[in-house]
Design a protein around this motif. Structure first.
Motif, PDB file in Angstrom:
ATOM      1  N   VAL A   7       0.822  -1.095  -0.266  1.00  0.00           N
ATOM      2  CA  VAL A   7       0.141   0.016  -0.261  1.00  0.00           C
ATOM      3  C   VAL A   7       0.766   1.539  -0.094  1.00  0.00           C
ATOM      4  CG1 VAL A   7      -1.601   1.302   1.527  1.00  0.00           C
ATOM      5  CG2 VAL A   7      -1.830  -1.859   1.479  1.00  0.00           C
ATOM      6  N   PRO A   8       0.508   2.434  -1.053  1.00  0.00           N
ATOM      7  CA  PRO A   8       1.414   3.161  -0.851  1.00  0.00           C
ATOM      8  C   PRO A   8       1.800   4.270  -0.055  1.00  0.00           C
ATOM      9  CG  PRO A   8      -0.366   3.519  -2.395  1.00  0.00           C
ATOM     10  CD  PRO A   8      -0.077   2.474  -2.230  1.00  0.00           C
ATOM     11  N   VAL A  29      -2.440  -5.293  -4.793  1.00  0.00           N
ATOM     12  CA  VAL A  29      -3.355  -3.831  -3.526  1.00  0.00           C
ATOM     13  C   VAL A  29      -5.020  -3.936  -4.237  1.00  0.00           C
ATOM     14  CG1 VAL A  29      -3.907  -2.652  -2.308  1.00  0.00           C
ATOM     15  CG2 VAL A  29      -1.652  -3.455  -2.714  1.00  0.00           C
ATOM     16  N   ARG A  30      -4.809  -3.674  -5.741  1.00  0.00           N
ATOM     17  CA  ARG A  30      -6.564  -3.615  -5.878  1.00  0.00           C
ATOM     18  C   ARG A  30      -7.235  -4.568  -5.983  1.00  0.00           C
ATOM     19  NH1 ARG A  30      -3.694   0.419  -9.675  1.00  0.00           N
ATOM     20  NH2 ARG A  30      -3.819  -1.401 -11.374  1.00  0.00           N
ATOM     21  N   SER A  87      -2.719   2.503  -6.382  1.00  0.00           N
ATOM     22  CA  SER A  87      -2.297   0.797  -5.775  1.00  0.00           C
ATOM     23  C   SER A  87      -1.404  -0.003  -7.063  1.00  0.00           C
ATOM     24  CB  SER A  87      -3.063   0.422  -4.653  1.00  0.00           C
ATOM     25  OG  SER A  87      -3.328   2.029  -3.913  1.00  0.00           O
ATOM     26  N   LEU A 132      -6.322   6.070  -3.271  1.00  0.00           N
ATOM     27  CA  LEU A 132      -5.384   5.262  -2.871  1.00  0.00           C
ATOM     28  C   LEU A 132      -5.683   3.596  -4.123  1.00  0.00           C
ATOM     29  CD1 LEU A 132      -3.978   3.850  -0.868  1.00  0.00           C
ATOM     30  CD2 LEU A 132      -6.444   2.834   0.375  1.00  0.00           C
TER      31      LEU A 132
END
Length: 228
Positions: free
Chosen positions: A49-50, A221-222, A217, A213
């Protein structure tokens, strides 16, 4: 012989219920995606996660977040990620991601309205705000002087926003009959409100935060947050 008739009818009724569960959950009003590959449960959220995206950057914030596992089985979560992000205007958003790699009827992500109520908050409003691709709920909660705007969604395998714990268990039973375990996740963003702050503006900001977000990502992650 007459005594066997009620047992036969009961067995037939149970078989019909199981068949209905196996065919799907549209009758209880869930948004459903077509069956697809697993939602990348192996990616580590803390690593992927960024920490900085769009106009947001991670900060060390002193605000205490409401525990996603409160009044639930904390050991059921495979991972929990709690972070705070701040925009250029100094507004802080708290992010909670709580993932379960393999759900069963008594190990599912815990609904925020239940968590907050268990922590002593009054739930002042809870409304759906389905704006694809974000199928979210907006919540407003208060405990003493702490007032919090919350936006969240829950994904259980391929469904979103389950209407009740009983319906959740039916969905998990259906998938067990189909032979596959599923992962689930709670995605929650929240903001503390000062006196005079507009909750609707805060909710819109939180939805924008989650949209940014997702866009920033990695695909893995998505898939974990939103599913296939």
């Amino acid at each position: 012989m007459n005594r066997a008739a009620p047992d036969w009818r009961l067995a037939l009724a149970l078989a019909a219920l199981l068949l209905a569960a196996a065919w799907g959950v549209r009758a209880v009003g869930w948004p459903v995606r077509p069956a697809a590959a697993p939602a990348a449960p192996g990616v580590a959220l803390a690593d992927a996660v960024p920490r900085r995206f769009g106009g947001w950057a991670e900060v060390a914030d002193g605000a205490v977040q409401v525990d996603a596992a409160m009044a639930a089985n904390e050991s059921a979560y495979s991972e929990q990620l709690l972070r705070s992000y701040q925009d250029r205007d100094g507004r802080t958003v708290m992010l909670t991601l709580a993932h379960i790699a393999q759900m069963h009827p008594y190990a599912t992500p815990h609904a925020p309205d239940t968590c907050y109520a268990g922590a002593g908050f009054e739930i002042q409003s809870l409304t759906p705000a389905p704006r694809p691709p974000l199928m979210v709920r907006r919540m407003l909660a208060q405990r003493g002087l702490r007032r919090e705007a919350v936006v969240f969604w829950m994904r259980l395998g391929d469904v979103y926003d389950p209407p009740s714990s009983a319906a959740t268990r039916w969905h998990l039973l259906r998938n067990r009959l189909r032979g596959g375990p599923e992962d689930g996740i709670l995605v929650r963003a929240s903001q503390l409100l000062d006196v005079g702050d507009d909750p609707a503006a805060a909710h819109a900001r939180l939805e924008g935060f989650l949209g940014e977000l997702l866009a920033a990502s990695p695909e893995a992650v998505r898939r974990k947050l939103r599913g296939p």
